[in-house]
Design an enzyme around this catalytic site. Structure first.
Site, short mmCIF file in Angstrom:
data_model
loop_
_atom_site.label_atom_id
_atom_site.label_comp_id
_atom_site.label_asym_id
_atom_site.label_seq_id
_atom_site.Cartn_x
_atom_site.Cartn_y
_atom_site.Cartn_z
CG HIS A 35 56.59 -8.86 -43.56
ND1 HIS A 35 57.85 -9.41 -43.60
CD2 HIS A 35 56.67 -7.80 -42.72
CE1 HIS A 35 58.65 -8.72 -42.80
NE2 HIS A 35 57.96 -7.73 -42.26
CG ASP B 145 53.06 -1.09 -39.98
OD1 ASP B 145 53.45 -0.76 -38.86
OD2 ASP B 145 53.78 -1.05 -40.99
N1 ACO Z 1 47.80 -5.82 -50.97
C1 ACO Z 1 47.55 -6.37 -52.18
N2 ACO Z 1 48.48 -7.05 -52.87
C2 ACO Z 1 49.69 -7.19 -52.30
C3 ACO Z 1 50.01 -6.66 -51.04
C4 ACO Z 1 49.00 -5.95 -50.37
N3 ACO Z 1 49.22 -5.39 -49.19
N4 ACO Z 1 51.27 -6.97 -50.75
C5 ACO Z 1 51.76 -7.65 -51.78
N5 ACO Z 1 50.80 -7.78 -52.75
C6 ACO Z 1 50.94 -8.43 -54.03
C7 ACO Z 1 51.58 -7.46 -55.02
O1 ACO Z 1 50.64 -6.65 -55.69
C8 ACO Z 1 52.31 -8.40 -55.95
O2 ACO Z 1 51.37 -8.93 -56.85
P1 ACO Z 1 51.79 -9.33 -58.37
O3 ACO Z 1 52.79 -10.44 -58.20
O4 ACO Z 1 50.51 -9.77 -58.97
O5 ACO Z 1 52.37 -8.11 -58.98
C9 ACO Z 1 52.77 -9.51 -55.02
O6 ACO Z 1 51.85 -9.52 -53.92
C10 ACO Z 1 54.18 -9.30 -54.49
O7 ACO Z 1 54.25 -7.96 -53.95
P2 ACO Z 1 55.62 -7.19 -53.65
O8 ACO Z 1 55.29 -5.82 -53.21
O9 ACO Z 1 56.55 -7.36 -54.81
O10 ACO Z 1 56.18 -8.14 -52.51
P3 ACO Z 1 57.14 -7.78 -51.35
O11 ACO Z 1 57.71 -9.01 -50.84
O12 ACO Z 1 58.07 -6.70 -51.77
O13 ACO Z 1 56.03 -7.19 -50.32
C11 ACO Z 1 55.53 -5.34 -48.95
C12 ACO Z 1 56.28 -6.65 -49.12
C13 ACO Z 1 56.30 -4.22 -49.67
C14 ACO Z 1 55.46 -5.04 -47.46
C15 ACO Z 1 54.09 -5.45 -49.55
O14 ACO Z 1 53.41 -6.55 -49.02
C16 ACO Z 1 53.30 -4.17 -49.34
O15 ACO Z 1 53.50 -3.19 -50.08
N6 ACO Z 1 52.35 -4.14 -48.33
C17 ACO Z 1 51.55 -2.97 -48.08
C18 ACO Z 1 52.34 -1.93 -47.27
C19 ACO Z 1 52.56 -2.36 -45.83
O16 ACO Z 1 51.67 -2.80 -45.12
N7 ACO Z 1 53.84 -2.20 -45.40
C20 ACO Z 1 54.25 -2.54 -44.05
C21 ACO Z 1 55.14 -3.75 -44.06
S1 ACO Z 1 55.59 -4.24 -42.44
C22 ACO Z 1 56.82 -3.16 -42.00
O17 ACO Z 1 57.55 -2.64 -42.79
C23 ACO Z 1 56.94 -2.87 -40.65
#
Ligand code: ACO
Length: 378
Positions: free
Chosen positions: A261, A315
């Site tokens: 998140h 979620d």
């Molecule tokens: N699984 C594996 N790795 C993850 C995940 C995940 N679910 N989420 C983040 N990471 C990792 C990324 O790969 C990244 O790694 P890196 O630094 O080695 O490249 C790092 O953590 C940062 O990830 P970002 O996507 O840049 O971080 P952000 O703060 O934007 O993340 C987000 C938030 C977009 C929700 C992300 O965690 C994600 O894509 N999760 C999966 C989708 C999901 O469940 N969305 C629902 C969110 S809740 C809602 O909207 C109601």
């Protein structure tokens, strides 16, 4: 000239002053108008939470009764809107149908006088009142079924299930959905709320602003994650396959849906509550093997990624709950939209109270002083 630093995704940049909700991502704390989400999910219900979000305080019994009475007539879709819903393509996703039909609701509703508080409130009540019936009607049309007329006596949660399935839900199913609606109703400046406020800032109606918010919620990084979590759990194929599945995902650097998140760096408080709800449903309606897979997935992902602040988000358990309520997988995100309509509209109203058109800058990285080259010389 020096440029301000670019913050990708505007992470952590305040886009508004707001008194609607508050998150502490490190402590896993969420409150609506100062009241902790755990108290609201245990003691309140969706309509009362809507009032709270819109008005800043809990209603008296008389205020709540009046509010519910005013929502009732808006549950029913007018003839032109029903005609529109019946004419929608049966292909595509229910969120696309919802976005289109929400914009259409604006076309068949009275114009909004943005200077009048009464007119603004009336429009918000029309949106909130119709949302559940619209989602259920679009879904029934997609399945080739007749639309079900809403029952004005029922709550938002019960009426939605009734219009979707054509039968009145039992008390536990209604309570569980109502609680899920409370948990998803508002969540500070997320992508869809920001989209809603940007559109609101051009001084357009809540129908248009909510329609834009629905489009923003649709994506897999936001509300669209809930249906993907369920498909992910199904594709893992059982608790015993979880570890190998996670290893493969991590080796491929793929994200695991339902984890992580932008703000929470611990388990999302709403995920705790949804897990409890799943437990309550399983007691009366039987468990599902997907829940065992989910628990194992939580254990392994938390072990591998917890030190990076990646834990289950809202979620993660919602899909398991909705599946048990008999809701088709691609209607999960529309349910999120049904709930979040309360928060979007609270933000629409707040934006209208002290509006300033959103018009951020950019850092230009393109060429300058380029001349047009006639086609024959290219
Ligand atoms: N699984 C594996 N790795 C993850 C995940 C995940 N679910 N989420 C983040 N990471 C990792 C990324 O790969 C990244 O790694 P890196 O630094 O080695 O490249 C790092 O953590 C940062 O990830 P970002 O996507 O840049 O971080 P952000 O703060 O934007 O993340 C987000 C938030 C977009 C929700 C992300 O965690 C994600 O894509 N999760 C999966 C989708 C999901 O469940 N969305 C629902 C969110 S809740 C809602 O909207 C109601």
């Amino acid at each position: 000239m020096t440029h301000p630093e670019l913050i990708p995704g505007l992470a952590g940049i305040p886009a508004a002053e707001s008194s609607i909700s508050f998150i502490n991502g490190l402590e896993g704390l969420l409150s609506y108008r100062g009241i902790r989400i755990e108290e609201l999910s245990a003691q309140s219900h969706y309509e009362e939470v809507c009032w709270l979000l819109w008005n800043g305080e809990l209603p008296t019994q008389a205020q709540l009764d009046q509010f519910k009475l005013r929502l009732r007539p808006h549950r029913e879709l007018n003839a032109d809107l029903k005609k529109f819903v019946r004419g929608l393509p049966q292909s595509g996703h229910p969120m696309e149908a919802l976005q289109a039909s929400m914009a259409t609701l604006g076309m068949v509703s009275p114009g909004v006088d943005l200077k009048s508080a009464d007119s603004r409130l009336d429009a918000c009540e029309r949106v909130l009142g119709a949302m559940g019936t619209l989602i259920a009607s679009c879904e029934r049309h997609r399945q080739g079924l007749d639309l079900v007329e809403p029952d004005p006596e029922l709550s938002v949660a019960a009426n939605f299930l009734y219009c979707l399935n054509g039968e009145r839900p039992d008390e536990i199913k209604t309570r569980v959905l109502d609680c899920a609606l409370v948990l998803h109703a508002e969540h500070t400046m997320n992508a869809s709320t920001f989209a809603c406020r940007v559109v609101a800032s051009t001084e357009t109606s809540p129908y248009t602003a909510v329609s834009a918010a629905v489009g923003s919620l649709f994506g897999p990084l936001h509300g669209g994650a809930n249906e993907r979590v369920l498909r992910q759990l199904e594709s893992i194929g059982g608790k015993e396959n979880v570890e190998a599945w996670v290893d493969k995902k991590m080796a491929a650097k793929e994200k695991i849906m339902g984890f992580g998140h932008r703000v929470y760096k611990t388990k999302d408080p709403r995920a705790h509550d949804l897990q409890k709800l799943a437990g309550q449903l399983f007691e009366t309606h039987g468990s599902t093997p997907l829940y065992d897979t989910a628990l194992e997935l939580e254990r392994i992902v938390t072990d591998r990624l917890g030190d990076r602040g990646i834990y289950p988000n809202v979620d993660f358990f919602s899909g398991i709950v909705y599946q048990k309520l008999g809701i088709p997988t691609d209607v999960f995100t529309p349910i999120f939209a049904l709930s979040r309509t309360a928060g979007w509209l609270a933000h629409w109203m707040e934006q209208m109270e002290d509006n300033k058109l959103f018009r951020p800058g950019q850092i230009y990285t393109g060429r300058k002083d380029v001349h047009y080259v006639p086609m024959a010389q290219r």
